[in-house]
Design an enzyme around this catalytic site. Sequence first.
Site, PDB file in Angstrom:
ATOM      1  N   THR A 169      -6.307  -2.326  -1.578  1.00 56.25           N
ATOM      2  CA  THR A 169      -6.053  -1.070  -2.288  1.00 56.25           C
ATOM      3  C   THR A 169      -4.446  -1.184  -2.480  1.00 56.25           C
ATOM      4  O   THR A 169      -4.096  -0.205  -3.036  1.00 56.25           O
ATOM      5  CB  THR A 169      -6.163  -0.287  -1.127  1.00 56.25           C
TER       6      THR A 169
ATOM      7  N   GLY B 167      -1.415 -13.363  17.530  1.00 52.61           N
ATOM      8  CA  GLY B 167      -1.055 -14.628  17.778  1.00 52.61           C
ATOM      9  C   GLY B 167       0.281 -15.281  17.280  1.00 52.61           C
ATOM     10  O   GLY B 167       0.805 -15.949  17.821  1.00 52.61           O
TER      11      GLY B 167
ATOM     12  N   TYR C   5     -14.335   1.863  10.533  1.00 54.05           N
ATOM     13  CA  TYR C   5     -12.895   2.072  10.693  1.00 54.05           C
ATOM     14  C   TYR C   5     -12.470   2.589  12.164  1.00 54.05           C
ATOM     15  O   TYR C   5     -11.584   2.004  12.688  1.00 54.05           O
ATOM     16  CB  TYR C   5     -12.517   2.853   9.493  1.00 54.05           C
TER      17      TYR C   5
ATOM     18  N   GLY D 276       1.084  -1.117   0.005  1.00 51.08           N
ATOM     19  CA  GLY D 276      -0.083   0.113   0.014  1.00 51.08           C
ATOM     20  C   GLY D 276       0.960   1.260   0.046  1.00 51.08           C
ATOM     21  O   GLY D 276       2.122   1.395  -0.149  1.00 51.08           O
TER      22      GLY D 276
END
Length: 441
Positions: free
Chosen positions: A152, A217, A260, A127
């Site tokens: 994106t 994790g 968001y 990105g």
Amino acid sequence: MTATKKRLKIVAAASLVLLLLVYLYRAVSVSVGGGMSSISLSAGEAEVQARWPPTESPLQRSLQLAYEEQSALIREQKAELQRTREQLAELEDQIRSLQSSTPRKYPKVKYLNYKNRKRILITGGAGFVGSHLVDDLMVQGHEVIVVDNFFTGRKRNVEHWLGHENFELIHHDIVNPLFIEIDEIYHLASPASPPHYMYNPVKTIKTNTMGTINVLGLAKRVMAKVLIASTSEVYGDPTVHPQPETYWGHVNPIGPRACYDEGKRVSETLSYAYAKQEKVQVRVARIFNTYGPRMHMNDGRVVSNFILQALRNETITVYGNGKQTRSFQYVSDLVDGMIALMGSNYTQPVNLGNPVEQTIGEFAEIIKQLVGGPSVIKQTKAVEDDPQRRKPDITRAREHLHWEPKVPLETGLQRTISYFRNELARSDRFQENSNKYFDTP
């Protein structure tokens, strides 16, 4: 006497029949002989008479001949086309061979031995911000692994590193678990512009929750340090100005931007839960408005909108009255801040942004002056839940990271405008070539 007359009549009749047979025989012989001589006149005529039944007209014969000539020509052209294809295939093989044997030119990379060289995972590394982070870490000599689903992100942003021994690109959605050995993780995966994160709100929430759980994790399993790229949107439409990290925010949990805003707030909560419970080393960067090359041209942000409209000589649209404020930092400053935060021992959230505040109206005027052209500025309807003021308090960054923005606004905007101008020219060139190809009969 009577018997004798009968015999004479029989003899006369037989003689007459015999004469007729001789005459017919001669007539037939002459006709056959003439036919044979006419056949033997010309081999070409014989061939034509053999090919063409006497019932077919000359027009039909000429059409058939023309058809056969065209068929022969087409067969020759097909054979020539096949030979050309074979030659092209040979040339392509030769080009591939040359490309594989010719080493690619990469940016200069510092050498680090195995003790100092780190394996660094960057989610969303193809990105806008991630690709610039890749550049800095590669130049420093680290091994960089980029994971991106290309929603994106674009491969073009990191194509200059493809094939380098220290670089690896993985097409993967971080919503699904990832198993890999790394030392550090920069978790940047998430759509960040309103049109992109509003396009699929559920997916945005999953990326910032399930994606963050998978990253944390992984960090827990391999004992890696994690930097979570949070956002100034966690402050919502703030009632405190400027916004320090201690401000809890003023967010609409069910508004159009909530997928968001709340996703990033949950991402921060998860990070500190893992830090407390699983002893994962966590860093949180709250990123304010950032601009620079490799921005998505149609991401709907202020900078890209204004620059594109000015370059196209279109009306520069300002949502609302233009009095709302923003602070803009250049992408290289942000990358420096993120690397400094990852290398520090500070574990609390840190604002990374430019404390210089400007109104949207003023910013539109700056873009218009830098680009030039006849564009005019026009106000339109305000956007729902659009924050009215946004300015970071970067005291923590100054004290703990010794960081603050360095690139002046005008310098950064000139670089960004140059990038957008080149992208527009490239897009127009491809469009023109595409039209030529598809519009040609």
